[in-house]
Scaffold this motif. Structure first.
Motif, mmCIF file in Angstrom:
data_model
loop_
_atom_site.group_PDB
_atom_site.id
_atom_site.type_symbol
_atom_site.label_atom_id
_atom_site.label_comp_id
_atom_site.label_asym_id
_atom_site.label_seq_id
_atom_site.Cartn_x
_atom_site.Cartn_y
_atom_site.Cartn_z
ATOM 1 N N VAL A 145 1.093 -1.251 0.008
ATOM 2 C CA VAL A 145 -0.023 -0.035 0.061
ATOM 3 C C VAL A 145 0.841 1.367 0.081
ATOM 4 O O VAL A 145 1.776 1.295 0.859
ATOM 5 N N GLY A 146 0.645 1.986 -0.939
ATOM 6 C CA GLY A 146 1.628 3.339 -1.134
ATOM 7 C C GLY A 146 0.875 4.531 -0.999
ATOM 8 O O GLY A 146 -0.280 4.712 -0.972
ATOM 9 N N VAL A 147 1.823 5.420 -0.005
ATOM 10 C CA VAL A 147 1.480 6.965 0.022
ATOM 11 C C VAL A 147 1.907 7.683 -1.140
ATOM 12 O O VAL A 147 3.179 7.806 -1.233
ATOM 13 N N ASN A 148 1.086 8.251 -1.812
ATOM 14 C CA ASN A 148 1.535 8.906 -3.120
ATOM 15 C C ASN A 148 2.408 10.269 -2.807
ATOM 16 O O ASN A 148 2.348 10.733 -1.626
ATOM 17 N N LYS A 149 2.910 10.514 -3.838
ATOM 18 C CA LYS A 149 3.738 12.002 -3.774
ATOM 19 C C LYS A 149 3.183 13.212 -3.321
ATOM 20 O O LYS A 149 1.970 13.484 -3.629
ATOM 21 N N GLY A 150 3.448 13.554 -2.149
ATOM 22 C CA GLY A 150 2.760 14.779 -1.517
ATOM 23 C C GLY A 150 1.845 14.551 -0.708
ATOM 24 O O GLY A 150 1.031 15.517 -0.060
ATOM 25 N N ASN A 151 1.214 13.273 -0.368
ATOM 26 C CA ASN A 151 0.327 12.833 0.435
ATOM 27 C C ASN A 151 0.616 12.553 1.747
ATOM 28 O O ASN A 151 1.916 12.043 1.998
ATOM 29 N N GLU A 152 -0.332 12.442 2.716
ATOM 30 C CA GLU A 152 0.195 11.837 4.206
ATOM 31 C C GLU A 152 -0.832 10.950 4.652
ATOM 32 O O GLU A 152 -1.930 10.743 4.433
ATOM 33 N N LEU A 153 -0.364 9.710 5.244
ATOM 34 C CA LEU A 153 -0.877 8.889 5.921
ATOM 35 C C LEU A 153 -0.897 9.031 7.445
ATOM 36 O O LEU A 153 0.283 8.859 8.060
ATOM 37 N N THR A 154 -1.874 9.096 8.107
ATOM 38 C CA THR A 154 -1.960 9.205 9.513
ATOM 39 C C THR A 154 -2.492 8.240 10.154
ATOM 40 O O THR A 154 -3.733 7.640 9.905
ATOM 41 N N ILE A 155 -1.828 7.361 11.137
ATOM 42 C CA ILE A 155 -2.488 6.138 11.705
ATOM 43 C C ILE A 155 -2.689 6.392 13.153
ATOM 44 O O ILE A 155 -1.609 7.123 13.755
ATOM 45 N N GLU A 156 -3.740 6.357 13.701
ATOM 46 C CA GLU A 156 -4.263 6.766 14.995
ATOM 47 C C GLU A 156 -3.879 5.703 16.063
ATOM 48 O O GLU A 156 -3.872 4.719 15.667
ATOM 49 N N LYS A 157 -4.202 6.266 17.239
ATOM 50 C CA LYS A 157 -3.693 5.403 18.440
ATOM 51 C C LYS A 157 -4.506 3.996 18.318
ATOM 52 O O LYS A 157 -5.728 4.235 17.874
ATOM 53 N N GLY A 158 -4.149 2.788 18.645
ATOM 54 C CA GLY A 158 -4.761 1.662 18.896
ATOM 55 C C GLY A 158 -5.216 0.939 17.502
ATOM 56 O O GLY A 158 -5.478 -0.325 17.463
ATOM 57 N N ALA A 159 -4.528 1.660 16.308
ATOM 58 C CA ALA A 159 -4.767 0.916 14.966
ATOM 59 C C ALA A 159 -4.052 -0.483 15.106
ATOM 60 O O ALA A 159 -2.803 -0.468 15.737
ATOM 61 N N HIS A 160 -4.470 -1.310 14.379
ATOM 62 C CA HIS A 160 -3.849 -2.572 14.315
ATOM 63 C C HIS A 160 -3.685 -2.944 12.966
ATOM 64 O O HIS A 160 -4.817 -3.247 12.024
ATOM 65 N N ILE A 161 -2.306 -2.924 12.081
ATOM 66 C CA ILE A 161 -2.284 -3.435 10.697
ATOM 67 C C ILE A 161 -1.659 -4.717 10.529
ATOM 68 O O ILE A 161 -0.572 -5.050 11.102
ATOM 69 N N TYR A 162 -2.272 -5.659 9.647
ATOM 70 C CA TYR A 162 -1.956 -7.012 9.382
ATOM 71 C C TYR A 162 -1.338 -6.819 7.936
ATOM 72 O O TYR A 162 -2.060 -6.346 6.994
#
Length: 508
Positions: free
Chosen positions: A197-214
């Motif tokens: 999964v990609g964050v494209n040029k100039g964009n932002e991914l914010t992952i908040e507390k308690g998130a679980h990524i598999y």
């Protein structure tokens, strides 16, 4: 003689193929016994198949019995599947078991979360009926999740992300896709990632507390030029990254997924209160963004069980504190191809037991060897502006757990202050190397060489320090005041210990 032997073999084969005929069978009478009375399948995600579980059914009598029926209580609507004597299905008739013998029952499940009323999904395998009825319960916890994966085009080809061009001019690609615009992931449901999964040029991914990524096999997260990753975990609600195999066997298996790749030119990354485990490279940080500020700030974070590197920097700027990185197939942290690195109150403890490590827990250099299209090698070098380790523990199961590799064509500045360092050189290979002159106060101050860390349990990644540790109260106080709480939130201002943890008293 040969014909006689063949005849005997044919007779035996016919006898075994017709065992229902040569043994008189009797119906079961409710006296079956089972290896388990309840079968617990591992937690599964909605619509993803579980691992296979088994149990045995015993006939302890002296009779050849036949079980009139074996079936799932929920019938054909059950989300469980059975395999009995090699036959798949959800109901079976006249299942025979020889005297004092047993058969295996195999169980799997694929559960649709939207069609169940409770995340604890229960069914039962029913043997016989009426007064002879017996059962084995089946229990599975099912989680709903967001599933993110590359789409297929009209020709059935999956989306790909182009990573670069190889020496033959061909595109280097991975299966993957880009998020649309700025994106926030929350703790509402887990995220299951297929491909990159990609964050494209100039964009932002914010992952908040308690998130679980598999992450599924061959999956990961990457951030492109001018893109940004913000991980906002807290002490009580960490953000967790791990593989999508939920069986207990996989809990601490390295190499299950790829990496978090912060690519060249990406910027302003922040990782706080995260756990990253069981992948190939924990975090890969490529190149500076052009700013004087750190490209990556990583705090209060644990990285475990990587088959390669834990934290891997290449010509970049990383600032870290309260880090715990261990059990890595190569280095816990690699500061390569120059750049700027500043670590305070970190524990780099590599007790990898999965094979021979080529590199120590901490690797620092200012060059990279590159292979050209014709097979020749060239050296790329870049100034190491700073590699500062303060109030850290550098430990492991090898004699030398930090390695300094200098190319004299580029700058090489480093400093170790108030650290526990594992460095024994029985062969004297580094005795005349000025990089390891521990009396040089311009580079080494107040370090403890080959002391006792007194970790609780290195095999379980429990890198807390106990009362017998040599690092207690030996950290630099002004540096500790800039990181006033340890990774568990314990105040360290008045009497700071080296490493990410203040010491504790272990219970026997």
């Amino acid at each position: 003689m040969f014909r006689y032997v063949v005849f005997i073999l044919i007779v035996f084969a016919s006898l075994y193929s017709c065992d229902d005929d040569i043994f008189e069978t009797t119906p079961s009478t409710g006296q079956l016994t089972f290896s388990k009375d309840t079968v617990f399948l591992d937690t599964v995600f909605t619509n993803i198949s579980s691992s296979t579980r088994t149990f045995k059914v015993y006939n302890k009598s002296s009779n050849h019995i036949s079980i009139p029926s074996v079936r799932l209580s929920r019938g054909e609507q059950s989300f469980y599947r059975l395999n009995v004597n090699g036959e798949p299905g959800k109901s079976f008739e006249n299942i025979g078991i020889l005297p004092r013998d047993s058969i295996y029952i195999f169980v799997e499940a694929t559960i649709d979360f939207e069609k169940v009323n409770d995340p604890l999904y229960v069914d039962e395998v029913i043997f016989d009926q009426g007064s002879n009825e017996q059962g084995v319960k089946l229990v599975t916890l099912v989680q709903d999740a967001y599933f993110l994966f590359p789409q297929r085009d009209a020709q059935g080809i999956k989306e790909k992300i182009v990573l670069g061009i190889d020496n033959q001019g061909e595109e280097i690609t991975v299966e993957g896709f880009y998020l649309e615009g700025n994106t926030t992931w929350t703790s509402e449901k887990p995220y299951v990632i297929y491909g990159y999964v990609g964050v494209n040029k100039g964009n932002e991914l914010t992952i908040e507390k308690g998130a679980h990524i598999y992450f599924h096999e061959n999956s990961g997260l990457l951030v492109e030029k001018n893109g940004t990753l913000k991980i906002n975990g807290t002490l009580d609600d960490k953000v967790i990254f791990e593989g999508d195999r939920l069986e207990p066997f996989y809990e601490n298996i390295a190499g299950q997924w790829g990496t978090i790749w912060l690519r060249a030119g990406s910027k302003d990354h922040m990782i706080n209160h995260a756990i990253i485990k069981n992948n190939i490279i924990g975090v890969l940080m490529d190149s500076v963004s052009g700013s004087n500020d750190p490209t990556l700030r990583i705090q209060n974070t644990e990285i475990y069980n990587t088959s390669n590197f834990g934290l891997f920097g290449r010509a970049t700027h990383i600032s870290g504190s309260n880090l715990v990185i261990g059990n890595n197939g190569q280095s816990s942290i690699a500061c390569t191809l120059g750049g700027t690195y500043d670590f305070t109150h970190a524990t780099f403890a590599n007790f990898w037991s999965g094979g021979i490590r080529e590199f120590p827990a901490v690797l620092v250099n200012n060059f990279q060897i590159s292979t050209e299209a014709d097979g020749s090698e060239s050296i790329i070098f870049n100034d190491l502006l700073a590699a500062n380790f303060t109030n850290c523990i550098i430990e492991g199961n090898q004699n030398i757990e930090f390695l300094m590799q200098e190319n004299e064509q580029a700058g090489f500045e480093f400093n170790f202050a108030n650290n526990l360092l594992r460095f024994t050189d029985p062969g004297g290979n580094f005795s005349n190397n000025p990089l390891y002159d521990f009396e040089d106060v311009s580079r080494y101050q107040n370090n403890i060489l080959n002391g006792e860390a007194d970790f609780k349990d290195v095999n379980e990644n429990q890198l807390f320090i106990g009362a017998a540790s040599d690092v207690i109260s030996n950290a630099n106080v002004p540096a500790a005041q800039k990181v006033p709480f340890d990774i568990l939130g314990v105040n360290r201002v008045t009497s700071p210990d080296m490493g990410a943890y203040q010491h504790i008293i272990f219970e026997e």
